[in-house]
Design a protein around this motif. Sequence first.
Motif, PDB file in Angstrom:
ATOM      1  N   THR A 152       0.840  -1.201   0.000  1.00  0.00           N
ATOM      2  CA  THR A 152       0.000   0.000   0.000  1.00  0.00           C
ATOM      3  C   THR A 152       0.877   1.254   0.000  1.00  0.00           C
ATOM      4  N   SER A 153       0.236   2.342  -0.383  1.00  0.00           N
ATOM      5  CA  SER A 153       0.912   3.643  -0.372  1.00  0.00           C
ATOM      6  C   SER A 153       0.349   4.466   0.775  1.00  0.00           C
ATOM      7  N   GLY A 154       1.210   5.136   1.481  1.00  0.00           N
ATOM      8  CA  GLY A 154       0.728   5.957   2.585  1.00  0.00           C
ATOM      9  C   GLY A 154       0.479   5.128   3.822  1.00  0.00           C
ATOM     10  N   THR A 155      -0.557   5.508   4.534  1.00  0.00           N
ATOM     11  CA  THR A 155      -0.809   4.879   5.838  1.00  0.00           C
ATOM     12  C   THR A 155      -1.893   3.805   5.808  1.00  0.00           C
ATOM     13  N   MET A 156      -2.501   3.588   4.672  1.00  0.00           N
ATOM     14  CA  MET A 156      -3.566   2.576   4.593  1.00  0.00           C
ATOM     15  C   MET A 156      -2.991   1.176   4.847  1.00  0.00           C
ATOM     16  N   SER A 157      -3.738   0.372   5.576  1.00  0.00           N
ATOM     17  CA  SER A 157      -3.292  -0.995   5.854  1.00  0.00           C
ATOM     18  C   SER A 157      -3.530  -1.894   4.649  1.00  0.00           C
ATOM     19  N   ASN A 158      -2.754  -2.950   4.564  1.00  0.00           N
ATOM     20  CA  ASN A 158      -2.937  -3.921   3.482  1.00  0.00           C
ATOM     21  C   ASN A 158      -4.326  -4.545   3.530  1.00  0.00           C
ATOM     22  N   ALA A 159      -4.810  -4.830   4.736  1.00  0.00           N
ATOM     23  CA  ALA A 159      -6.117  -5.476   4.876  1.00  0.00           C
ATOM     24  C   ALA A 159      -7.225  -4.597   4.310  1.00  0.00           C
ATOM     25  N   GLU A 160      -7.183  -3.287   4.586  1.00  0.00           N
ATOM     26  CA  GLU A 160      -8.229  -2.401   4.080  1.00  0.00           C
ATOM     27  C   GLU A 160      -8.146  -2.283   2.568  1.00  0.00           C
ATOM     28  N   MET A 161      -6.924  -2.198   2.032  1.00  0.00           N
ATOM     29  CA  MET A 161      -6.767  -2.098   0.581  1.00  0.00           C
ATOM     30  C   MET A 161      -7.326  -3.346  -0.108  1.00  0.00           C
ATOM     31  N   VAL A 162      -7.045  -4.527   0.461  1.00  0.00           N
ATOM     32  CA  VAL A 162      -7.575  -5.768  -0.114  1.00  0.00           C
ATOM     33  C   VAL A 162      -9.098  -5.792  -0.007  1.00  0.00           C
ATOM     34  N   ALA A 163      -9.647  -5.303   1.100  1.00  0.00           N
ATOM     35  CA  ALA A 163     -11.102  -5.272   1.278  1.00  0.00           C
ATOM     36  C   ALA A 163     -11.759  -4.382   0.231  1.00  0.00           C
ATOM     37  N   LEU A 164     -11.159  -3.223  -0.058  1.00  0.00           N
ATOM     38  CA  LEU A 164     -11.699  -2.323  -1.084  1.00  0.00           C
ATOM     39  C   LEU A 164     -11.636  -2.979  -2.460  1.00  0.00           C
ATOM     40  N   ALA A 165     -10.511  -3.616  -2.774  1.00  0.00           N
ATOM     41  CA  ALA A 165     -10.369  -4.266  -4.071  1.00  0.00           C
ATOM     42  C   ALA A 165     -11.379  -5.403  -4.229  1.00  0.00           C
ATOM     43  N   ALA A 166     -11.560  -6.190  -3.189  1.00  0.00           N
ATOM     44  CA  ALA A 166     -12.502  -7.308  -3.249  1.00  0.00           C
ATOM     45  C   ALA A 166     -13.931  -6.814  -3.412  1.00  0.00           C
ATOM     46  N   ALA A 167     -14.284  -5.705  -2.730  1.00  0.00           N
ATOM     47  CA  ALA A 167     -15.635  -5.155  -2.870  1.00  0.00           C
ATOM     48  C   ALA A 167     -15.876  -4.712  -4.300  1.00  0.00           C
ATOM     49  N   ALA A 168     -14.852  -4.091  -4.936  1.00  0.00           N
ATOM     50  CA  ALA A 168     -15.002  -3.642  -6.321  1.00  0.00           C
ATOM     51  C   ALA A 168     -15.120  -4.826  -7.274  1.00  0.00           C
ATOM     52  N   GLU A 169     -14.437  -5.931  -6.972  1.00  0.00           N
ATOM     53  CA  GLU A 169     -14.408  -7.096  -7.871  1.00  0.00           C
ATOM     54  C   GLU A 169     -15.513  -8.102  -7.583  1.00  0.00           C
ATOM     55  N   SER A 170     -16.310  -7.861  -6.556  1.00  0.00           N
ATOM     56  CA  SER A 170     -17.229  -8.895  -6.069  1.00  0.00           C
ATOM     57  C   SER A 170     -18.247  -9.351  -7.103  1.00  0.00           C
ATOM     58  N   ASP A 171     -18.620  -8.489  -8.046  1.00  0.00           N
ATOM     59  CA  ASP A 171     -19.622  -8.877  -9.044  1.00  0.00           C
ATOM     60  C   ASP A 171     -19.000  -9.433 -10.315  1.00  0.00           C
ATOM     61  N   SER A 172     -17.680  -9.531 -10.362  1.00  0.00           N
ATOM     62  CA  SER A 172     -17.001 -10.043 -11.557  1.00  0.00           C
ATOM     63  C   SER A 172     -16.808 -11.552 -11.445  1.00  0.00           C
ATOM     64  N   GLU A 173     -16.905 -12.253 -12.571  1.00  0.00           N
ATOM     65  CA  GLU A 173     -16.692 -13.699 -12.602  1.00  0.00           C
ATOM     66  C   GLU A 173     -15.307 -14.046 -13.125  1.00  0.00           C
ATOM     67  N   HIS A 174     -14.478 -13.039 -13.380  1.00  0.00           N
ATOM     68  CA  HIS A 174     -13.142 -13.277 -13.909  1.00  0.00           C
ATOM     69  C   HIS A 174     -12.301 -14.025 -12.863  1.00  0.00           C
ATOM     70  N   PRO A 175     -11.446 -14.975 -13.297  1.00  0.00           N
ATOM     71  CA  PRO A 175     -10.606 -15.708 -12.329  1.00  0.00           C
ATOM     72  C   PRO A 175      -9.763 -14.806 -11.442  1.00  0.00           C
ATOM     73  N   VAL A 176      -9.282 -13.693 -11.996  1.00  0.00           N
ATOM     74  CA  VAL A 176      -8.497 -12.760 -11.186  1.00  0.00           C
ATOM     75  C   VAL A 176      -9.366 -12.151 -10.093  1.00  0.00           C
ATOM     76  N   ALA A 177     -10.603 -11.819 -10.447  1.00  0.00           N
ATOM     77  CA  ALA A 177     -11.525 -11.254  -9.463  1.00  0.00           C
ATOM     78  C   ALA A 177     -11.795 -12.260  -8.351  1.00  0.00           C
ATOM     79  N   ARG A 178     -11.971 -13.539  -8.747  1.00  0.00           N
ATOM     80  CA  ARG A 178     -12.205 -14.577  -7.738  1.00  0.00           C
ATOM     81  C   ARG A 178     -11.015 -14.694  -6.786  1.00  0.00           C
TER      82      ARG A 178
END
Length: 689
Positions: A385-411
């Motif tokens: 991550t960049s700045g002070t954001m935690s890795n866990a929060e960054m992953v949570a944001l990415a997963a929320a954005a990808e949640s409706d995708s069926e792409h293997p990367v999204a999974r």
Amino acid sequence: MSSTPTADPAPTVKKGEDHEVHAQGEHAGHSTAMFKNKFWLSLVLSVPVVLFSHMFATIVGYTPPDFPGAMWISPILGTIIFCYGGAPFLKGGVSELKTRQPGMMLLIAMAISVAFIASWVTTLGIGDFNLDFWWELALLVVIMLLGHWMEMRALGSAAGALDALAALLPDEADRVTDAGIETVSVSSLATGDVVLVRSGARVPADGEIIDGVAEFDEAMITGESRTVHRTVGEVVVAGTVATDNAVRVRVTAVGSDTTLAGIQRLVAEAQASSSKAQALADRAAALLFYFALVAGILTFIAWILLGSPDDAVIRTVTVLVIACPHALGLAIPLVIAISTERAAKAGVLIKNRMALERMRSVDMVLFDKTGTLTEGRHAVTATITSGTMSNAEMVALAAAAESDSEHPVARAIVNAALDTPEAAGFGYRGSDFSSMTGRGVRAMVNGSEVTVGGPNLLKELQLGTPSDMRDAVQEWVGRGASVLHVVRDGAVIGALRLEDRVRDESRAAVTALQDRGVKVAMITGDARQVADAVGAELGIDEVFADVLPHDKDSKVAELQSRGLKVAMVGDGVNDAPALARAEVGIAIGAGTDVAMESAGVVLAGNDPRSVLAMIDLSRASYRKMIQNLVWATGYNLIAVPLAAGVLAFAGFVLSPAAGAVLMSISTIVVALNAQLLRRIDLSPERFTT
């Protein structure tokens, strides 16, 4: 000719069949049940035969019962034992004579026939011979029946274990239809049907999960004791158990196409396949036949020349009786049978016994990378991550954005968030999802616009990698990983490294192989930097990268040209030529591909540590074969001359009774020595990272 029974081809797995019949196997019409029945009846009849034997009574030191007709008990019951219990060996001996391939069955037939004739000559008072061999005849037949029963039972154990698994299939299945759920018989299922597998229930047919997530107990297929996580899109196998949740499964294979049917075919092929070790035992038996025959003739001539015709007959008969090679008959077949059974129970399915024998001398194991050493699918292997954001929060944001995708990367990203408790704790939800072809995805998460994508996304947004992330990202790119950036409200907040994840089991497998003096190589069609990264992570000795599927066999040939004996481990599809060229071809992974013709061995699961089970079992089996051969042949080479009377000048002659006892002990030692193979631990859990 071998006396080793062989199994019939495995049948299609069907619920309700008589599985015991299939496990028995037959050889020249001789089944396990037949040998068992003949053994028990012959054993019961042999008790009075031995009890009323004057020779046995003299050895033990008692007076046999005496009443009118007592003298006929041993001859009459001995004749029944000879005709009933000895029939399989007499028929086998005749068969070997007809084919001019003398072996164990002919030697056994000769031994019991000579004992039978000599005993009747003594009983009827013909000549002045003391050749009361009724008790030896009875024990010979009983011991041989016991040995063949044990051998055939061991040969059928692997198939029997798998048939027992087939018997565990449910009688009924819950089929999902438009009208609801209906209960139908398993035999009525067809490809394409959807079935509901409830928690604690067994999967009725091979299929693919289309709804739900569950832990599956696959021990009966793979030998792996731990449950396996299965989710949507993954394959499940008939007979496995959903332990915690209900799932819906679309049926992909029924009848002879299922994994269970394929496994049964493999076991049958293994039991029917030839073996160098078995060929060695057969040649030894043939040589022993001629050795016994020549020894008998020379014994008779020698004692005649010495002026002792009585001793000539007694010594000759004794030589022929104790030359029976039943210990030799068990020396190899029983070891092979037990090792094949043990391998099958450990999830290692031996199609060809030669593959198991060769495994002990393998110098290098060549693994295909994708799906063998790695999981064969994208996984998040690192985050920044960049700045002070935690890795866990960054992953949570990415997963929320990808949640409706069926792409293997999204999974992969969603699974990474689910596997990280801190990320799941944020409870982020995405909305207004849209896919940007070739660039990434966009969604609204907690009021912020979040986009996830690769280099093309950054170019479109005219963004660059933040300085505090640049070195890590460049290192990821250098090792051939896929890098996705996470952008929130126009600013890059982090990045994800996605790779084909290396199996934890692979590390343990590579280390254990090297500890055994076996080199490890990896072959892949991936780019050099990707292959080198995996090779470095696992400590692999040699890496072949950028190799096309049809060129993999040439790499095997290259290794062989260096004088290496190679075992190739692959997924059995695009690796077929390499699997066939290697000294040992090992296909990894359960499914309908288990019946591949290109591999000599199939690992029912996908755990590369199972290769260690093969090596350990191969080496242990070889030791047992050599030990048994030395013991079995050594006994005959020593006992026959002693029975012939080579030490008669020194006052020592091996009596017929002592010879029979030694022969029995030799058989028991060989059988017990082979059984020690069952003590070997073949579980993958032995090896940890």
